[in-house]
Write an enzyme that holds these catalytic residues in place. Structure first.
Site, mmCIF file in Angstrom:
data_model
loop_
_atom_site.group_PDB
_atom_site.id
_atom_site.type_symbol
_atom_site.label_atom_id
_atom_site.label_comp_id
_atom_site.label_asym_id
_atom_site.label_seq_id
_atom_site.Cartn_x
_atom_site.Cartn_y
_atom_site.Cartn_z
ATOM 1 N N HIS A 82 0.844 -1.191 0.000
ATOM 2 C CA HIS A 82 0.000 0.000 0.000
ATOM 3 C C HIS A 82 0.878 1.239 0.000
ATOM 4 O O HIS A 82 1.822 1.350 0.762
ATOM 5 C CB HIS A 82 -0.914 0.042 1.232
ATOM 6 C CG HIS A 82 -1.724 1.293 1.301
ATOM 7 N ND1 HIS A 82 -2.865 1.474 0.549
ATOM 8 C CD2 HIS A 82 -1.542 2.442 1.985
ATOM 9 C CE1 HIS A 82 -3.345 2.683 0.785
ATOM 10 N NE2 HIS A 82 -2.569 3.290 1.651
ATOM 11 N N ASP A 161 -15.504 2.649 7.710
ATOM 12 C CA ASP A 161 -14.431 3.576 7.346
ATOM 13 C C ASP A 161 -14.925 4.605 6.328
ATOM 14 O O ASP A 161 -14.605 5.784 6.423
ATOM 15 C CB ASP A 161 -13.221 2.815 6.794
ATOM 16 C CG ASP A 161 -12.168 3.783 6.253
ATOM 17 O OD1 ASP A 161 -11.619 4.551 7.065
ATOM 18 O OD2 ASP A 161 -11.949 3.813 5.025
ATOM 19 N N ARG A 168 -15.084 12.758 8.953
ATOM 20 C CA ARG A 168 -13.856 13.425 9.400
ATOM 21 C C ARG A 168 -13.460 14.539 8.436
ATOM 22 O O ARG A 168 -12.963 15.590 8.845
ATOM 23 C CB ARG A 168 -12.718 12.398 9.527
ATOM 24 C CG ARG A 168 -12.895 11.474 10.738
ATOM 25 C CD ARG A 168 -11.996 10.258 10.651
ATOM 26 N NE ARG A 168 -10.615 10.637 10.425
ATOM 27 C CZ ARG A 168 -9.748 9.942 9.680
ATOM 28 N NH1 ARG A 168 -10.122 8.816 9.092
ATOM 29 N NH2 ARG A 168 -8.517 10.371 9.537
ATOM 30 N N SER A 183 -7.722 3.699 9.621
ATOM 31 C CA SER A 183 -8.494 3.781 8.378
ATOM 32 C C SER A 183 -7.781 3.022 7.253
ATOM 33 O O SER A 183 -8.371 2.179 6.568
ATOM 34 C CB SER A 183 -8.683 5.265 8.019
ATOM 35 O OG SER A 183 -9.119 5.436 6.702
ATOM 36 N N LYS A 187 -8.728 -1.165 5.567
ATOM 37 C CA LYS A 187 -9.011 -1.489 4.160
ATOM 38 C C LYS A 187 -8.105 -2.611 3.665
ATOM 39 O O LYS A 187 -8.535 -3.501 2.925
ATOM 40 C CB LYS A 187 -8.855 -0.236 3.300
ATOM 41 C CG LYS A 187 -10.002 0.751 3.542
ATOM 42 C CD LYS A 187 -9.874 2.023 2.741
ATOM 43 C CE LYS A 187 -8.987 3.030 3.407
ATOM 44 N NZ LYS A 187 -9.545 4.369 3.573
HETATM 45 N N1 URA Z 1 -6.347 7.921 3.762
HETATM 46 C C1 URA Z 1 -7.224 7.056 4.309
HETATM 47 O O1 URA Z 1 -7.553 6.039 3.703
HETATM 48 N N2 URA Z 1 -7.748 7.343 5.515
HETATM 49 C C2 URA Z 1 -7.422 8.437 6.208
HETATM 50 O O2 URA Z 1 -7.925 8.611 7.292
HETATM 51 C C3 URA Z 1 -6.508 9.349 5.630
HETATM 52 C C4 URA Z 1 -5.964 9.050 4.406
#
Ligand code: URA
Ligand code: CA
Length: 434
Positions: A82, A161, A168, A183, A187
């Site tokens: 990632h 999320d 957020r 977060s 994923k």
């Molecule tokens: N990227 C994400 O996937 N989540 C966040 O909270 C910030 C950046």
């Protein structure tokens, strides 16, 4: 349990228990806890932070809020990579075939891009016929046979999320290391990875602008991964300028082919070898990082990495002859050179602004509905530290329209030339394993 009590607890600096975090995340996902209470809690977390245990619990609560991809039918250890985002980041296109060619299974779920340039799927779709609309059974079969396949995002992954990130975004609570780290990790874990290699970018074009912040985010993610049973490590790499030369979909495919041939840009090659070595090592396909790296170097040298790219494209309907004949990729109607206006040294290439210039050409989406032009984009001719003479090309612009004055202006504004010598930025700052 009452949400108001949990907000108060976090506001006053106490730790939330596992069942309390599960209550919050499931209640927010099903709509029984309203936005305003979750906003207040997020702000309390921004100020009070979260312990390692709370971060791991939050991550797993978000993983469990939706579907989890089951990759248990795939043989071997699945290592996902990632990147925290960058401009013209061609690493996925290179790393997939590269690590697959030495036996690491690559089972990639990928998305389309928003902003700067396309996502991995957009880039791959510049290969005629290539498609990611395959079902799960075919996906798993392809990975077992070929070691590599890419599937489009499907299912209902980490809905908590999605909802939290959107909240957020409008409540000034994105900037919290525990929240960002959980977060991102939720994923990756929901997508089925056994092990995770993180490429945390640092510098002007990155989400985290300073090395200290990038290190803190990297450490937070590595700890979450290791605490929930996924071997995780991170590399902190430079994003003070775009990686490689190409920014744009077909242009990046061409750049990936060059890199797999051993003829790619130095920085892209080095970052792929570094990240790839960690992936091979975590997948137990080498007993040391040095052995992993020499396997990858050999796969580039003897052509097996490039062969793997052809197999991969073929197996998903793509025209693999583009690998030997890249001129068959979508081509822009016009090219223009951005000529240096003075002598000097390249001091700055503002990555996200250069990415926006590529987007204006049509290489990226301004909104989810925008249609991407796969042929267009930019190829940098100079990088930070390079000497330039007046009239040298700084960038080649690939466009399907004749008037690129806006793009040129944006590039001139964001590629700074100075008279003093400039030291190029460090590409790889450090590796974090705990
Ligand atoms: N990227 C994400 O996937 N989540 C966040 O909270 C910030 C950046
Ligand atoms: Ca690139």
């Amino acid at each position: 349990m009452r949400m108001v009590d949990l907000i108060e607890k976090k506001r006053d600096g106490y730790e939330l228990m596992t069942d309390e975090i599960n209550f919050i995340i499931s209640g927010y996902t099903d709509g029984s806890i309203p936005d305003y209470q979750v906003s207040a809690l997020m702000m309390a977390i921004v100020f009070q932070g979260m312990t390692q245990r709370e971060r791991a619990d939050l991550t797993m609560a978000m993983v469990k809020s939706g579907d989890q991809i089951d990759l248990s039918q795939i043989e071997g250890i699945i290592v996902d990579k990632h990147s925290t985002g960058g401009v013209g980041d061609t690493t996925t296109l290179v790393l997939g075939p590269l690590v697959a060619s030495v036996g690491v299974p690559v089972a990639k779920m990928s998305g389309r891009g928003l902003g700067h340039t396309g996502g991995t799927i957009d880039k791959l779709e510049s290969v005629s016929g290539f498609h990611v609309e395959i079902d799960n059974a075919e996906f798993i079969d392809l990975v077992n046979r070929n070691k590599i396949a890419v599937i489009g995002q499907s299912g209902n992954l980490t809905p908590a999320d999605k909802k939290l990130y959107a909240l957020r975004d409008v409540t000034a609570t994105v900037e919290s290391i525990p929240l960002i780290a959980s977060s991102i990790m939720s994923k990756k874990i929901a997508a089925g990875a056994d092990a995770i290699v993180l490429d945390v970018k640092t510098g002007a074009g990155a989400f985290m602008k300073t090395l200290e912040d990038s290190r803190e985010l990297a450490q937070a993610m590595v700890r979450i991964g290791n605490n929930v049973g996924r071997r995780t490590m991170a590399v902190i790499s430079d994003m003070s300028q775009p990686l490689g030369f190409a920014i744009g979909n077909a242009l990046e495919v061409k750049e990936a082919i060059d890199t797999l041939k051993g003829e790619g840009p130095e920085d892209l090659t080095e970052l792929c070898l570094t990240l790839g070595s960690h992936m091979v090592y975590l997948a137990n396909q080498a007993s040391s990082l040095a052995e992993a790296r020499s396997k990858l170097e050999a796969a580039i040298k003897d052509g097996s990495a490039l062969e793997k790219l052809k197999d991969f494209l073929n197996s998903q309907g793509g025209d693999a002859t583009i690998v030997d004949q890249p001129e068959k990729l979508p081509q822009a109607a016009y090219t223009f050179e951005l000529e240096a206006k003075e002598d000097g040294y390249v001091a700055e290439i503002v990555a996200d602004e250069v990415g926006t210039a590529a987007m204006i050409l049509g290489a990226g989406r301004a909104t989810k509905e925008s249609v991407i032009d796969l042929a267009v984009g930019l190829v940098l001719r100079k990088k930070i530290g390079d000497q330039v003479h007046k009239g040298d090309s700084l960038v080649t612009i690939y466009s399907n329209f004749e008037d690129v004055s806006e793009v040129k202006q944006k590039l001139y504004d964001n590629i700074k030339i100075t008279t003093e010598k400039i030291v190029p930025p460090i590409l790889i700052h450090e590796a974090i394993t705990e």
